[in-house]
Design a protein around this motif. Structure first.
Motif, short mmCIF file in Angstrom:
data_model
loop_
_atom_site.label_atom_id
_atom_site.label_comp_id
_atom_site.label_asym_id
_atom_site.label_seq_id
_atom_site.Cartn_x
_atom_site.Cartn_y
_atom_site.Cartn_z
N LYS A 174 0.85 -1.21 0.00
CA LYS A 174 0.00 0.00 0.00
C LYS A 174 0.87 1.25 0.00
N VAL A 175 1.94 1.21 0.78
CA VAL A 175 2.86 2.37 0.82
C VAL A 175 3.48 2.57 -0.56
N GLU A 198 0.82 3.96 -2.94
CA GLU A 198 0.35 5.31 -2.67
C GLU A 198 1.48 6.34 -2.71
N VAL A 199 2.62 5.98 -2.18
CA VAL A 199 3.69 6.98 -2.01
C VAL A 199 4.92 6.65 -2.85
N GLY A 255 8.63 6.58 -0.57
CA GLY A 255 7.71 6.81 0.54
C GLY A 255 8.36 6.66 1.89
N ALA A 256 9.46 5.93 1.93
CA ALA A 256 10.11 5.70 3.22
C ALA A 256 11.19 6.73 3.52
N ASN A 265 11.15 9.73 4.74
CA ASN A 265 11.06 10.37 6.06
C ASN A 265 11.52 9.43 7.17
N ASP A 310 11.28 16.55 4.06
CA ASP A 310 9.86 16.71 3.76
C ASP A 310 9.60 17.24 2.35
N SER A 333 10.47 13.90 -0.86
CA SER A 333 10.08 12.56 -0.41
C SER A 333 8.93 12.07 -1.29
N ALA A 371 6.12 11.17 -0.18
CA ALA A 371 4.90 11.81 0.32
C ALA A 371 4.69 13.16 -0.35
N LYS A 372 5.75 13.95 -0.44
CA LYS A 372 5.64 15.27 -1.06
C LYS A 372 5.23 15.14 -2.53
N SER A 419 3.54 12.72 -3.88
CA SER A 419 2.13 12.32 -3.95
C SER A 419 1.20 13.51 -3.72
N GLU A 420 1.62 14.41 -2.86
CA GLU A 420 0.75 15.53 -2.50
C GLU A 420 0.83 16.70 -3.50
#
Lengths: 615, 136
Positions: free
Chosen positions: A238-239, A242-243, A247-248, A250, A272, A275, A277-278, A280-281
């Motif tokens: 899932k990680v 999604e990311v 994604g890891a 961070n 931050d 990454s 996550a960034k 993806s956002e």
């Protein structure tokens, strides 16, 4: 152990010098003992790979191998592997790649493609079913990877054809040149693109329509469905979906396991901004998957300046062109990764070698005179981009950087500063944060590799009790060695069947899938023994080519503590770890060779005789 | 103060801990998201157990013991584990990252947010461990 004779497909062998092709039938014993992928390739190439062999000579082999489940929509099994002798390492080389090319190759009726010789002029291969054509490619020479793919596909006129290619870096034999297929999937490591370029081979297009051999199809289908269903529910999958693999970032930074500023810092406060996550956002607009994969870790992005969607960076590219160079600009990392893909070069080796240039510039060893007036200031995106272009075109200092960090450092009398092992640049999972990686890097058969054992996952917390690996502290030392050896055996199985390392398929399930696909009756212990056999075979190949215990080492930078971050002050005790590792492996402490007894136990008597003498 | 897991007292104790623990208050200062737990029966737990925590900027705004699932239809995260796995985490026998990475603790919600906030997750677990003196 039962064996039902799978009847693996032959390998197509082509000599580009003579333009003659022949079918190579895999000996039955080798099918059973080495199965496919990198393991079978190692057995096939065992006699070819000698210390005298120049990896960029016509005589050097380049073997594209699939696994027994490639293309069968098993869990993440749409992969293949490219093997030979590494031009930067002089050692066993294997480079694993996803996409759709491997499944398409198998559909032609061949499990592998073995290329030797050198074409007198640039060519590409078009394998359409059992028909092979050698076509001129002078008009493609100088084109980037994506353009080459499009052009070849257009020329062969088959919409379903898949094409793997080299870019300008491969043509110019950059020692870390890669091979690309499909949506930016890369055989990135060990310079197989340079070997392909040395043969004047620009591309290989394949198309086939054959059904793939599966021993027990109903059982395989049932196992495959269940494994893919579980994989969809898996947290790590899932990680990844999604990311992405970045994604890891961070978490790795938090642990002090993500090196910054060319392995001199253990923290990167701007993580931050760069990454998964960034991504993806902000710029993520889609995901891409290899054949049959339910994870889809591939990133599709569109930055504000983009007119079209393109590939986004995975973890190594993100850290290599991010924290490693103190660059906190995400969009520039997308650009730099894309540029490397277009030239066809490995982003780990490229960013690492560029990092060394910045490091030596800061020390005053590399000067503006050497860089052609370019100032190498940490985080300067323009300077980084110029160096990537200079490597791809082998201009100016790029010609030296194209040799990789070991040779680049040596040129300036600073080989010790290069963060590499045996000529392959270290990836971005620092053993000061996750100690198991000390052994992974030091003992990998292809140089400092994070994929022969991605033990950082175990040190992050992913224990593997199904194969006897319990969680240990991420800074545990020699007591961890047997676990790392076992984990290497486990991953060697994956590299043989050729399954992606991101698929969390448990051991019983994996053995059952192999059995259903190949007609074996392996237990988990049999499967792990298979992994151990192949690991030792690759070690024997390297020993024959001159590798000794003295080569199982880490660069100076990784044996000095980080001044900051979540692992500040810690250094791995490599000497102690190696001692217990050799014990666990049954290797000779003096020479680093697998003992005669160990080789015999694994059915590798031919290697025992080569390494230790005898009949 | 500390309490037996699982019990309403334990959950109240955890709420109090999360609101008073300075380290947690600091690390979780940017966290915004409620958690709904499903604990599946196993061993001494004979039927499914649920509990809910609303975590916001380093504090715990609300807890509820044994809520119905439809009482909170859209929590930021839904976490599910068997009783033995959750108690192994609470007693420190299982690393919480191991539980997540091996899917012994199933997570539903934004993985992006979760990965950004691993330190908060780990410190939440520390607080939960510190209020747990006994397991049923």
């Amino acid at each position: 152990m039962k064996y039902f004779d799978l009847k693996m497909q032959p390998i197509l062998k082509i000599d580009l010098t003579t333009r003659k092709a022949e079918e190579y039938r895999i000996p039955k014993q080798w099918e059973r003992d080495f199965l496919g992928g990198a393991s079978l390739a190692a057995r096939i190439l065992y006699d070819e790979l000698t210390s005298e062999l120049d990896p960029l000579s016509p005589e050097a082999p380049l073997l594209f191998m699939t696994g027994p489940m490639t293309g069968t929509s098993g869990p993440t099994t749409g992969r293949f592997v490219v093997c030979g002798k590494g031009p930067a390492t002089g050692l066993w080389a294997e480079s694993n790649i996803g996409g759709f090319w491997g499944p398409e190759l198998r559909s032609t009726g061949y499990d592998g493609l073995w290329v030797t010789g050198r074409a007198s002029e640039p060519v590409y291969l078009w394998l359409n079913g059992s028909r092979l054509e050698v076509r001129p490619a002078a008009h493609l020479w100088g084109m980037n990877t994506y353009h080459t793919q499009e052009k070849v596909k257009e020329e062969v006129g088959e919409k379903s054809a898949r094409v793997c290619v080299i870019g300008q870096a491969g043509e110019r034999q950059v020692l870390f040149a890669s091979i690309l297929c499909d949506h930016g999937r890369m055989a990135g490591r060990t310079g197989m693109g340079a070997v392909m370029g040395s043969k004047n081979l620009k591309a290989i297009a394949v198309h086939g329509e054959r059904e793939l051999p599966i021993f027990n199809l109903p059982r395989y289908k049932a196992l495959r469905s269940e494994a893919n269903r579980k994989l969809k529910e898996d947290n790590e999958a899932k990680v990844m979906r999604e990311v992405g693999t970045a994604g890891a970032a961070n978490y790795a930074e938090y642990l002090g396991a993500m090196p910054a500023k060319y392995y001199s810092r253990g923290s990167f406060p701007a993580v931050d901004e760069v990454s998964g996550a960034k991504m993806s956002e902000t710029i993520l607009v889609g995901r891409s998957a290899c054949q049959g994969c339910v994870i889809a870790c591939g990133r599709v992005v569109k930055t504000p300046k983009d007119v079209a969607k393109r590939k986004g960076p995975e973890h190594e590219t993100m850290v290599g062109f991010g924290a490693n160079l103190l660059n906190d600009n995400l969009e520039s990392i997308v650009d730099l990764g894309d540029l490397c893909d277009r030239y066809g070069m490995d982003t780990i080796s490229a960013s690492n070698t560029i990092g060394l240039a910045f490091h030596l510039y800061e020390k005053g060893i590399v000067t503006k005179e050497v860089t052609g007036g370019l100032e190498l200031k940490w985080g300067d995106v323009d300077a980084i981009e110029q160096l990537v272009r200079m490597i791809g075109s082998r201009e100016g200092i790029g010609d030296l950087l194209a040799l990789g960090s070991k040779r680049f450092g040596a040129h300036f009398g600073a080989e010790e500063d290069a963060v590499q092992v045996n000529g392959l640049e270290v990836a971005y999972h620092d053993p000061r944060g996750v100690s198991g990686m000390a052994l992974s890097y030091a003992t990998s058969p292809r140089g400092a590799c994070h994929n022969q054992s991605d033990y950082f996952f175990v040190d992050w917390g992913h224990s593997r009790e199904d194969i006897g690996i319990k969680f240990m502290d991420r800074h545990a030392q020699a007591e961890k060695s047997a676990n790392v050896a076992r984990h290497q055996d486990w991953r060697t199985v994956d590299n043989a069947i050729v399954m992606c390392l991101f698929a969390n398929v448990d051991a019983e399930e994996k053995a059952a899938l192999i059995n259903a696909a190949c007609g074996l009756d392996w237990t988990v212990a049999d499967m792990m023994k298979f992994g151990e056999r192949s690991w030792n075979l690759k070690r024997a190949i390297n020993n024959r080519m001159g590798l000794t215990a003295q080569d199982d080492k880490l660069p100076k930078a990784l044996l000095a503590p980080f001044p900051d971050g979540g692992s500040a002050g810690f250094v791995p005790d490599l000497e102690g770890m190696l001692f217990t590792y050799y014990e666990a492996r049954g290797w000779d402490q003096e020479t680093g060779k697998p003992s005669r007894e160990k080789l015999s136990e694994l059915g590798l008597d031919f290697a025992a005789n080569d390494l230790w003498g005898g009949a | 103060m500390s309490a037996i897991f699982p019990s309403e007292e334990w959950l109240k104790e955890l709420e109090s801990k999360l609101n008073s623990d300075e380290r947690y208050n600091e690390i979780a200062r940017n966290w915004e998201g409620d958690l709904f737990f499903f604990i599946e029966p196993e061993g001494n737990l004979k039927e499914q157990l649920t509990f809910y925590l609303d975590l916001w900027h380093g504090t715990c705004r609300k807890v509820e013991y044994k809520p119905r699932a439809d009482a909170y239809p859209n929590p930021a995260f839904t976490l599910s584990a068997t009783y033995n796995n959750i108690t192994a985490i609470l007693t420190g026998k299982m690393n919480p990252m191991t539980a997540m990475m091996t899917t012994k603790l199933k997570v539903k919600g934004s993985m992006s947010y979760m990965m950004r906030n691993v330190p908060t997750v780990l410190d939440f677990v520390r607080c939960a461990q510190e209020v747990t003196t006994e397991i049923l």
